[in-house]
Scaffold this motif. Structure first.
Motif, mmCIF file in Angstrom:
data_model
loop_
_atom_site.group_PDB
_atom_site.id
_atom_site.type_symbol
_atom_site.label_atom_id
_atom_site.label_comp_id
_atom_site.label_asym_id
_atom_site.label_seq_id
_atom_site.Cartn_x
_atom_site.Cartn_y
_atom_site.Cartn_z
ATOM 1 N N THR A 181 5.641 3.193 68.750
ATOM 2 C CA THR A 181 5.786 2.468 67.512
ATOM 3 C C THR A 181 5.653 3.297 66.338
ATOM 4 O O THR A 181 4.515 3.870 66.139
ATOM 5 C CB THR A 181 4.545 1.446 67.562
ATOM 6 N N VAL A 182 6.744 3.408 65.699
ATOM 7 C CA VAL A 182 6.873 4.412 64.709
ATOM 8 C C VAL A 182 6.923 3.651 63.358
ATOM 9 O O VAL A 182 7.481 2.552 63.073
ATOM 10 C CB VAL A 182 8.291 5.151 64.795
ATOM 11 N N ASP A 183 6.522 4.407 62.231
ATOM 12 C CA ASP A 183 6.749 4.125 60.925
ATOM 13 C C ASP A 183 7.957 4.833 60.517
ATOM 14 O O ASP A 183 8.017 6.200 60.811
ATOM 15 C CB ASP A 183 5.573 4.479 59.923
ATOM 16 N N ALA A 184 8.835 4.363 59.926
ATOM 17 C CA ALA A 184 10.271 5.076 59.587
ATOM 18 C C ALA A 184 10.860 4.488 58.382
ATOM 19 O O ALA A 184 10.550 3.513 58.043
ATOM 20 C CB ALA A 184 11.143 4.699 60.973
ATOM 21 N N LEU A 185 11.652 5.507 57.817
ATOM 22 C CA LEU A 185 12.251 4.992 56.618
ATOM 23 C C LEU A 185 13.771 5.192 56.921
ATOM 24 O O LEU A 185 14.053 6.221 57.337
ATOM 25 C CB LEU A 185 12.194 6.172 55.751
ATOM 26 N N LEU A 186 14.694 4.341 56.737
ATOM 27 C CA LEU A 186 16.165 4.300 57.111
ATOM 28 C C LEU A 186 16.957 3.974 55.960
ATOM 29 O O LEU A 186 16.525 3.229 55.147
ATOM 30 C CB LEU A 186 16.455 3.147 58.230
ATOM 31 N N MET A 187 17.977 4.535 55.736
ATOM 32 C CA MET A 187 18.651 4.631 54.418
ATOM 33 C C MET A 187 20.213 3.887 54.864
ATOM 34 O O MET A 187 20.599 4.330 55.549
ATOM 35 C CB MET A 187 18.783 5.848 53.621
ATOM 36 N N PHE A 188 20.395 2.698 54.139
ATOM 37 C CA PHE A 188 21.823 2.112 54.298
ATOM 38 C C PHE A 188 22.250 2.362 52.934
ATOM 39 O O PHE A 188 21.982 1.521 51.893
ATOM 40 C CB PHE A 188 21.435 0.666 54.607
ATOM 41 N N ASP A 189 23.155 3.219 52.713
ATOM 42 C CA ASP A 189 23.508 3.744 51.464
ATOM 43 C C ASP A 189 22.610 4.083 50.784
ATOM 44 O O ASP A 189 21.439 4.755 50.914
ATOM 45 C CB ASP A 189 24.462 2.786 50.938
ATOM 46 N N ALA A 190 22.171 3.633 49.505
ATOM 47 C CA ALA A 190 21.246 3.688 48.725
ATOM 48 C C ALA A 190 19.895 2.807 48.776
ATOM 49 O O ALA A 190 18.907 2.780 48.069
ATOM 50 C CB ALA A 190 21.759 3.733 47.176
ATOM 51 N N MET A 191 20.071 1.985 49.787
ATOM 52 C CA MET A 191 18.933 0.980 49.990
ATOM 53 C C MET A 191 17.926 1.383 51.199
ATOM 54 O O MET A 191 18.473 1.627 52.276
ATOM 55 C CB MET A 191 19.413 -0.384 50.461
ATOM 56 N N PRO A 192 16.691 1.607 50.814
ATOM 57 C CA PRO A 192 15.711 1.952 51.714
ATOM 58 C C PRO A 192 15.168 0.827 52.633
ATOM 59 O O PRO A 192 15.122 -0.244 52.154
ATOM 60 C CB PRO A 192 14.742 2.715 51.001
ATOM 61 N N VAL A 193 14.998 0.907 53.854
ATOM 62 C CA VAL A 193 14.291 0.054 54.852
ATOM 63 C C VAL A 193 13.508 0.809 55.608
ATOM 64 O O VAL A 193 13.553 1.672 56.346
ATOM 65 C CB VAL A 193 15.502 -0.352 55.903
ATOM 66 N N TYR A 194 12.217 0.372 55.359
ATOM 67 C CA TYR A 194 10.816 0.824 55.791
ATOM 68 C C TYR A 194 10.439 -0.024 57.197
ATOM 69 O O TYR A 194 10.469 -1.293 57.156
ATOM 70 C CB TYR A 194 9.706 0.823 54.796
ATOM 71 N N PHE A 195 10.428 0.434 58.373
ATOM 72 C CA PHE A 195 9.590 0.029 59.361
ATOM 73 C C PHE A 195 8.183 0.606 59.616
ATOM 74 O O PHE A 195 8.006 1.662 59.474
ATOM 75 C CB PHE A 195 10.360 0.608 60.857
ATOM 76 N N LEU A 196 7.238 -0.497 59.483
ATOM 77 C CA LEU A 196 5.858 -0.387 59.527
ATOM 78 C C LEU A 196 5.343 -0.734 60.937
ATOM 79 O O LEU A 196 5.384 -1.806 60.991
ATOM 80 C CB LEU A 196 4.970 -0.822 58.401
ATOM 81 N N GLY A 197 5.077 0.117 61.673
ATOM 82 C CA GLY A 197 4.453 -0.263 63.011
ATOM 83 C C GLY A 197 2.841 -0.556 63.258
ATOM 84 O O GLY A 197 2.123 0.528 62.778
ATOM 85 N N PHE A 198 2.492 -1.515 63.786
ATOM 86 C CA PHE A 198 1.162 -1.738 63.899
ATOM 87 C C PHE A 198 0.669 -1.986 65.420
ATOM 88 O O PHE A 198 1.473 -1.806 66.253
ATOM 89 C CB PHE A 198 0.798 -3.310 63.435
ATOM 90 N N ASN A 199 -0.400 -1.883 65.756
ATOM 91 C CA ASN A 199 -0.927 -1.691 67.016
ATOM 92 C C ASN A 199 -0.903 -3.228 67.599
ATOM 93 O O ASN A 199 -1.803 -3.891 67.324
ATOM 94 C CB ASN A 199 -2.464 -0.961 66.999
ATOM 95 N N GLU A 200 -0.200 -3.289 68.772
ATOM 96 C CA GLU A 200 -0.437 -4.428 69.654
ATOM 97 C C GLU A 200 -1.642 -4.768 69.924
ATOM 98 O O GLU A 200 -1.900 -6.016 70.248
ATOM 99 C CB GLU A 200 0.690 -4.272 70.737
ATOM 100 N N ASN A 201 -2.403 -3.740 70.590
ATOM 101 C CA ASN A 201 -3.835 -4.301 71.071
ATOM 102 C C ASN A 201 -4.532 -4.802 70.027
ATOM 103 O O ASN A 201 -5.699 -5.480 70.398
ATOM 104 C CB ASN A 201 -4.564 -2.862 71.406
ATOM 105 N N ASP A 202 -4.279 -4.639 68.619
ATOM 106 C CA ASP A 202 -5.213 -5.342 67.682
ATOM 107 C C ASP A 202 -4.639 -6.731 67.519
ATOM 108 O O ASP A 202 -5.267 -7.631 67.136
ATOM 109 C CB ASP A 202 -4.991 -4.636 66.188
#
Length: 329
Positions: free
Chosen positions: A208-229
Protein backbone atom coordinates in the motif's frame (compact mmCIF):
# COMPACT_ATOMS: atom_id res chain seq x y z
CA UNK A 1 -30.64 -5.96 -33.05
CA UNK A 2 -32.94 -7.79 -30.62
CA UNK A 3 -32.36 -11.38 -29.57
CA UNK A 4 -31.64 -13.42 -26.44
CA UNK A 5 -28.03 -14.01 -25.51
CA UNK A 6 -26.74 -17.09 -23.71
CA UNK A 7 -24.24 -16.84 -20.86
CA UNK A 8 -22.08 -19.07 -18.68
CA UNK A 9 -20.24 -18.38 -15.42
CA UNK A 10 -16.74 -19.63 -14.57
CA UNK A 11 -16.18 -19.82 -10.82
CA UNK A 12 -19.01 -20.01 -8.29
CA UNK A 13 -17.75 -17.82 -5.45
CA UNK A 14 -19.06 -14.67 -3.81
CA UNK A 15 -19.02 -12.26 -6.77
CA UNK A 16 -20.47 -14.93 -9.05
CA UNK A 17 -23.56 -15.37 -6.88
CA UNK A 18 -22.68 -15.73 -3.21
CA UNK A 19 -23.17 -12.09 -2.20
CA UNK A 20 -26.81 -12.34 -3.36
CA UNK A 21 -27.47 -15.68 -1.67
CA UNK A 22 -30.01 -13.81 0.45
CA UNK A 23 -31.05 -10.98 -1.87
CA UNK A 24 -31.64 -7.40 -0.73
CA UNK A 25 -34.45 -5.59 -2.58
CA UNK A 26 -33.06 -3.05 -5.04
CA UNK A 27 -29.49 -4.32 -4.74
CA UNK A 28 -27.59 -6.42 -7.30
CA UNK A 29 -24.14 -7.53 -6.17
CA UNK A 30 -23.34 -10.52 -8.40
CA UNK A 31 -23.13 -11.77 -11.97
CA UNK A 32 -25.87 -14.34 -11.38
CA UNK A 33 -28.36 -11.80 -10.03
CA UNK A 34 -27.57 -9.44 -12.93
CA UNK A 35 -28.22 -12.24 -15.43
CA UNK A 36 -31.41 -13.26 -13.63
CA UNK A 37 -32.64 -9.65 -13.73
CA UNK A 38 -31.74 -9.04 -17.37
CA UNK A 39 -34.33 -9.53 -20.10
CA UNK A 40 -31.56 -9.87 -22.69
CA UNK A 41 -29.56 -12.81 -21.30
CA UNK A 42 -30.19 -16.36 -20.10
CA UNK A 43 -27.64 -18.02 -17.80
CA UNK A 44 -27.21 -21.50 -19.31
CA UNK A 45 -24.38 -23.17 -17.39
CA UNK A 46 -21.76 -22.82 -14.65
CA UNK A 47 -18.33 -24.36 -14.09
CA UNK A 48 -16.22 -24.73 -10.99
CA UNK A 49 -13.42 -27.13 -10.05
CA UNK A 50 -15.44 -27.81 -6.87
CA UNK A 51 -18.39 -29.76 -8.26
CA UNK A 52 -20.41 -29.49 -5.03
CA UNK A 53 -20.05 -25.70 -5.08
CA UNK A 54 -21.12 -25.63 -8.74
CA UNK A 55 -24.17 -27.80 -8.05
CA UNK A 56 -25.21 -25.64 -5.11
CA UNK A 57 -24.80 -22.51 -7.24
CA UNK A 58 -26.84 -24.03 -10.08
CA UNK A 59 -29.63 -24.97 -7.70
CA UNK A 60 -29.76 -21.48 -6.16
CA UNK A 61 -29.81 -19.71 -9.53
CA UNK A 62 -31.86 -22.27 -11.46
CA UNK A 63 -29.09 -23.06 -13.95
CA UNK A 64 -29.60 -26.13 -16.11
CA UNK A 65 -26.05 -27.34 -16.73
CA UNK A 66 -23.12 -27.86 -14.34
CA UNK A 67 -19.49 -28.57 -15.27
CA UNK A 68 -16.17 -29.03 -13.52
CA UNK A 69 -14.23 -28.48 -16.74
CA UNK A 70 -14.33 -25.03 -18.36
CA UNK A 71 -13.15 -26.17 -21.79
CA UNK A 72 -15.90 -28.80 -21.92
CA UNK A 73 -18.55 -26.24 -20.91
CA UNK A 74 -17.49 -23.78 -23.60
CA UNK A 75 -17.38 -26.52 -26.25
CA UNK A 76 -20.78 -27.99 -25.39
CA UNK A 77 -22.78 -24.86 -24.54
CA UNK A 78 -21.21 -22.51 -27.12
CA UNK A 79 -22.24 -19.39 -25.17
CA UNK A 80 -22.45 -15.81 -26.38
CA UNK A 81 -21.23 -14.34 -23.08
CA UNK A 82 -18.81 -15.60 -20.43
CA UNK A 83 -18.38 -14.35 -16.86
CA UNK A 84 -14.95 -15.04 -15.38
CA UNK A 85 -15.29 -15.04 -11.57
CA UNK A 86 -12.56 -17.57 -10.78
CA UNK A 87 -9.37 -16.94 -8.75
CA UNK A 88 -7.12 -14.17 -10.14
CA UNK A 89 -4.37 -16.52 -11.26
CA UNK A 90 -6.77 -18.32 -13.64
CA UNK A 91 -8.10 -15.27 -15.49
CA UNK A 92 -5.52 -15.15 -18.28
CA UNK A 93 -5.92 -18.84 -19.15
CA UNK A 94 -9.72 -18.59 -19.24
CA UNK A 95 -9.55 -15.44 -21.37
CA UNK A 96 -7.50 -17.40 -23.88
CA UNK A 97 -10.10 -20.19 -23.91
CA UNK A 98 -12.83 -17.61 -24.55
CA UNK A 99 -10.79 -16.10 -27.35
CA UNK A 100 -10.50 -19.56 -28.95
CA UNK A 101 -14.25 -20.29 -28.67
CA UNK A 102 -15.97 -19.02 -31.85
CA UNK A 103 -19.39 -18.49 -30.26
CA UNK A 104 -18.12 -16.15 -27.53
CA UNK A 105 -18.88 -12.54 -28.41
CA UNK A 106 -18.25 -10.93 -25.04
CA UNK A 107 -16.40 -11.62 -21.78
CA UNK A 108 -17.26 -10.06 -18.41
CA UNK A 109 -14.10 -10.55 -16.38
CA UNK A 110 -13.48 -9.74 -12.74
CA UNK A 111 -10.29 -7.78 -12.16
CA UNK A 112 -7.45 -8.26 -12.80
CA UNK A 113 -6.98 -9.38 -16.38
CA UNK A 114 -3.92 -11.25 -15.15
CA UNK A 115 -1.59 -11.35 -12.17
CA UNK A 116 1.12 -9.78 -14.34
CA UNK A 117 0.89 -7.27 -17.21
CA UNK A 118 3.34 -9.30 -19.31
CA UNK A 119 1.44 -11.07 -22.06
CA UNK A 120 -1.79 -9.15 -21.46
CA UNK A 121 -1.12 -6.60 -24.17
CA UNK A 122 -1.13 -9.26 -26.89
CA UNK A 123 -4.26 -10.79 -25.33
CA UNK A 124 -6.16 -7.50 -25.34
CA UNK A 125 -5.09 -6.85 -28.93
CA UNK A 126 -6.27 -10.33 -29.91
CA UNK A 127 -9.71 -9.67 -28.46
CA UNK A 128 -9.93 -6.41 -30.37
CA UNK A 129 -8.77 -8.02 -33.61
CA UNK A 130 -11.34 -10.81 -33.19
CA UNK A 131 -14.10 -8.26 -32.55
CA UNK A 132 -14.86 -9.77 -29.13
CA UNK A 133 -15.94 -7.47 -26.31
CA UNK A 134 -13.74 -7.56 -23.21
CA UNK A 135 -15.25 -5.83 -20.18
CA UNK A 136 -13.27 -5.80 -16.92
CA UNK A 137 -15.58 -5.33 -13.98
CA UNK A 138 -14.57 -1.96 -12.57
CA UNK A 139 -18.22 -1.27 -11.84
CA UNK A 140 -18.13 2.44 -11.03
CA UNK A 141 -17.51 3.47 -14.63
CA UNK A 142 -20.78 1.94 -15.81
CA UNK A 143 -23.33 3.70 -13.58
CA UNK A 144 -25.19 6.73 -15.01
CA UNK A 145 -24.15 8.84 -11.99
CA UNK A 146 -20.44 8.16 -12.53
CA UNK A 147 -20.78 8.84 -16.25
CA UNK A 148 -22.44 12.17 -15.43
CA UNK A 149 -19.66 13.02 -12.96
CA UNK A 150 -17.02 12.33 -15.61
CA UNK A 151 -18.87 14.56 -18.07
CA UNK A 152 -19.04 17.39 -15.52
CA UNK A 153 -15.35 17.12 -14.63
CA UNK A 154 -14.13 16.91 -18.22
CA UNK A 155 -16.37 19.77 -19.40
CA UNK A 156 -15.17 22.08 -16.63
CA UNK A 157 -18.55 22.39 -14.95
CA UNK A 158 -16.79 22.82 -11.59
CA UNK A 159 -13.94 24.92 -12.95
CA UNK A 160 -10.30 23.92 -13.28
CA UNK A 161 -9.28 20.79 -11.36
CA UNK A 162 -6.40 21.64 -9.03
CA UNK A 163 -5.65 18.20 -7.57
CA UNK A 164 -7.12 14.81 -6.67
CA UNK A 165 -6.51 12.84 -3.47
CA UNK A 166 -7.27 9.11 -3.10
CA UNK A 167 -7.55 7.39 0.29
CA UNK A 168 -7.35 3.59 0.19
CA UNK A 169 -6.15 0.44 1.97
CA UNK A 170 -5.19 -3.13 1.07
CA UNK A 171 -2.71 -2.83 -1.78
CA UNK A 172 -2.18 -0.49 -4.72
CA UNK A 173 -3.01 -3.33 -7.13
CA UNK A 174 -5.86 -4.95 -5.20
CA UNK A 175 -7.78 -1.83 -4.12
CA UNK A 176 -5.86 1.11 -5.57
CA UNK A 177 -6.70 -0.19 -9.05
CA UNK A 178 -10.35 0.87 -8.61
CA UNK A 179 -9.32 4.51 -8.27
CA UNK A 180 -6.73 4.13 -11.03
CA UNK A 181 -9.39 2.91 -13.47
CA UNK A 182 -11.55 5.96 -12.75
CA UNK A 183 -8.63 8.36 -13.12
CA UNK A 184 -7.51 6.87 -16.45
CA UNK A 185 -11.09 7.02 -17.72
CA UNK A 186 -11.36 10.68 -16.70
CA UNK A 187 -7.91 12.07 -17.45
CA UNK A 188 -5.96 9.51 -19.52
CA UNK A 189 -2.67 7.84 -18.57
CA UNK A 190 -0.36 9.65 -16.10
CA UNK A 191 2.98 10.83 -17.45
CA UNK A 192 4.94 10.68 -14.18
CA UNK A 193 4.88 8.39 -11.12
CA UNK A 194 6.62 8.78 -7.76
CA UNK A 195 6.31 6.58 -4.67
CA UNK A 196 6.69 8.58 -1.48
CA UNK A 197 6.37 5.74 1.06
CA UNK A 198 5.12 2.17 1.26
CA UNK A 199 3.80 -0.36 3.75
CA UNK A 200 2.53 -3.95 3.65
CA UNK A 201 -1.00 -4.41 4.95
CA UNK A 202 -2.15 -7.02 2.41
CA UNK A 203 0.54 -8.85 0.42
CA UNK A 204 4.31 -8.37 0.19
CA UNK A 205 3.98 -8.22 -3.59
CA UNK A 206 1.17 -5.64 -3.37
CA UNK A 207 2.24 -2.89 -0.94
CA UNK A 208 0.00 0.00 0.00
CA UNK A 209 1.89 3.02 -1.29
CA UNK A 210 1.73 6.76 -0.88
CA UNK A 211 2.31 8.09 -4.38
CA UNK A 212 2.24 11.20 -6.53
CA UNK A 213 1.04 10.85 -10.12
CA UNK A 214 1.03 13.68 -12.64
CA UNK A 215 -1.67 13.90 -15.28
CA UNK A 216 -0.15 16.69 -17.39
CA UNK A 217 0.13 19.48 -14.80
CA UNK A 218 -2.50 18.06 -12.42
CA UNK A 219 -1.23 16.18 -9.34
CA UNK A 220 -3.01 13.09 -7.99
CA UNK A 221 -2.02 11.83 -4.56
CA UNK A 222 -2.61 8.24 -3.46
CA UNK A 223 -2.55 8.04 0.35
CA UNK A 224 -2.47 4.49 1.66
CA UNK A 225 -3.73 3.53 5.11
CA UNK A 226 -3.40 0.32 7.12
CA UNK A 227 -6.18 -2.18 6.44
CA UNK A 228 -5.57 -3.65 9.90
CA UNK A 229 -6.71 -0.34 11.43
CA UNK A 230 -9.73 0.24 9.17
CA UNK A 231 -10.86 -0.03 5.56
CA UNK A 232 -11.29 3.07 3.45
CA UNK A 233 -11.85 3.99 -0.20
CA UNK A 234 -12.43 7.67 -0.93
CA UNK A 235 -11.61 9.96 -3.81
CA UNK A 236 -11.57 13.76 -3.43
CA UNK A 237 -11.48 16.14 -6.39
CA UNK A 238 -10.42 19.72 -5.60
CA UNK A 239 -11.41 22.36 -8.16
CA UNK A 240 -11.33 26.15 -8.12
CA UNK A 241 -15.02 26.28 -7.11
CA UNK A 242 -15.74 23.02 -5.29
CA UNK A 243 -14.59 19.93 -3.43
CA UNK A 244 -16.21 16.75 -4.72
CA UNK A 245 -15.80 13.77 -2.39
CA UNK A 246 -16.66 10.19 -3.27
CA UNK A 247 -17.15 8.56 0.13
CA UNK A 248 -18.43 5.28 1.58
CA UNK A 249 -16.46 3.27 -1.00
CA UNK A 250 -17.77 5.50 -3.76
CA UNK A 251 -21.44 5.06 -2.87
CA UNK A 252 -21.96 8.76 -2.06
CA UNK A 253 -20.90 11.96 -3.82
CA UNK A 254 -20.61 14.85 -1.37
CA UNK A 255 -20.20 18.30 -2.92
CA UNK A 256 -19.03 21.43 -1.17
CA UNK A 257 -19.18 24.56 -3.26
CA UNK A 258 -17.98 28.12 -2.78
CA UNK A 259 -20.77 30.33 -1.45
CA UNK A 260 -21.97 33.14 -3.70
CA UNK A 261 -21.29 35.73 -1.02
CA UNK A 262 -18.02 36.19 0.83
CA UNK A 263 -17.83 36.71 4.59
CA UNK A 264 -17.62 40.19 6.07
CA UNK A 265 -13.84 39.82 6.15
CA UNK A 266 -13.76 38.88 2.46
CA UNK A 267 -13.09 35.16 2.92
CA UNK A 268 -14.82 32.69 0.64
CA UNK A 269 -16.44 29.74 2.39
CA UNK A 270 -17.64 26.36 1.23
CA UNK A 271 -21.22 25.26 1.70
CA UNK A 272 -22.27 21.62 1.65
CA UNK A 273 -24.85 20.68 -0.96
CA UNK A 274 -27.08 17.63 -0.73
CA UNK A 275 -25.36 14.23 -0.98
CA UNK A 276 -25.90 12.18 -4.14
CA UNK A 277 -26.25 8.40 -4.29
CA UNK A 278 -23.97 7.15 -7.07
CA UNK A 279 -26.06 4.08 -7.91
CA UNK A 280 -23.58 1.36 -7.00
CA UNK A 281 -26.42 -0.85 -5.75
CA UNK A 282 -27.27 -1.49 -9.40
CA UNK A 283 -23.74 -1.23 -10.83
CA UNK A 284 -23.54 -4.93 -11.71
CA UNK A 285 -26.65 -4.65 -13.88
CA UNK A 286 -25.29 -1.45 -15.44
CA UNK A 287 -22.06 -3.31 -16.30
CA UNK A 288 -23.99 -6.20 -17.84
CA UNK A 289 -26.14 -3.81 -19.87
CA UNK A 290 -22.96 -2.15 -21.16
CA UNK A 291 -21.65 -5.56 -22.21
CA UNK A 292 -24.92 -6.48 -23.94
CA UNK A 293 -25.09 -3.13 -25.74
CA UNK A 294 -21.50 -3.52 -26.96
CA UNK A 295 -22.15 -7.07 -28.18
CA UNK A 296 -25.46 -6.32 -29.89
CA UNK A 297 -24.82 -2.87 -31.32
CA UNK A 298 -21.06 -2.82 -31.79
CA UNK A 299 -21.32 0.95 -31.44
CA UNK A 300 -18.48 1.33 -28.96
CA UNK A 301 -16.32 -1.75 -28.54
CA UNK A 302 -15.24 -2.36 -24.95
CA UNK A 303 -11.73 -3.70 -25.44
CA UNK A 304 -9.98 -3.93 -22.06
CA UNK A 305 -7.32 -1.34 -22.95
CA UNK A 306 -8.07 0.91 -19.99
CA UNK A 307 -7.90 -2.05 -17.60
CA UNK A 308 -4.56 -3.05 -19.13
CA UNK A 309 -3.20 0.48 -18.69
CA UNK A 310 -4.28 0.47 -15.05
CA UNK A 311 -2.73 -2.96 -14.51
CA UNK A 312 0.62 -1.74 -15.86
CA UNK A 313 0.63 1.41 -13.72
CA UNK A 314 -0.41 -0.25 -10.45
CA UNK A 315 2.20 -2.98 -10.96
CA UNK A 316 4.85 -0.34 -11.61
CA UNK A 317 3.86 1.46 -8.39
CA UNK A 318 3.91 -1.84 -6.49
CA UNK A 319 7.42 -2.62 -7.73
CA UNK A 320 8.60 0.86 -6.75
CA UNK A 321 6.99 0.39 -3.33
CA UNK A 322 8.67 -2.98 -2.77
CA UNK A 323 12.07 -1.50 -3.65
CA UNK A 324 11.48 1.35 -1.22
CA UNK A 325 10.56 -1.07 1.59
CA UNK A 326 13.64 -3.16 0.82
CA UNK A 327 15.91 -0.10 0.91
CA UNK A 328 14.46 1.07 4.22
CA UNK A 329 14.63 -2.32 5.96
Amino acid sequence: MSYQLSAVVIGCGFVAGGYDQEPIPGVIQTHAMAYQTSSDVTLMAVADADSKKAESFAKRWDVAEVYDDVQEMLTVVQPDLVSICSPDETHEDYLRLCLATPSVMGVWCEKPLSLLPKGCEALVEAFQKAGKVLLVNFQRNFTPAYKALKSDLVSGAYGEIQKVVVHYTKGIIHNGSHAMDLLIDWFGVPDDLRVLSAKVDYKVTDPTVDALLMFDAMPVYFLGFNENDYSIFELHVYTETSILSLTESGQILRIRKVKDKSTASGHKELERLSDQNMGLDMAMLDALNSLVDAVKDRGSLVDGKRALAGLKITHQLAEMGMKRIECES
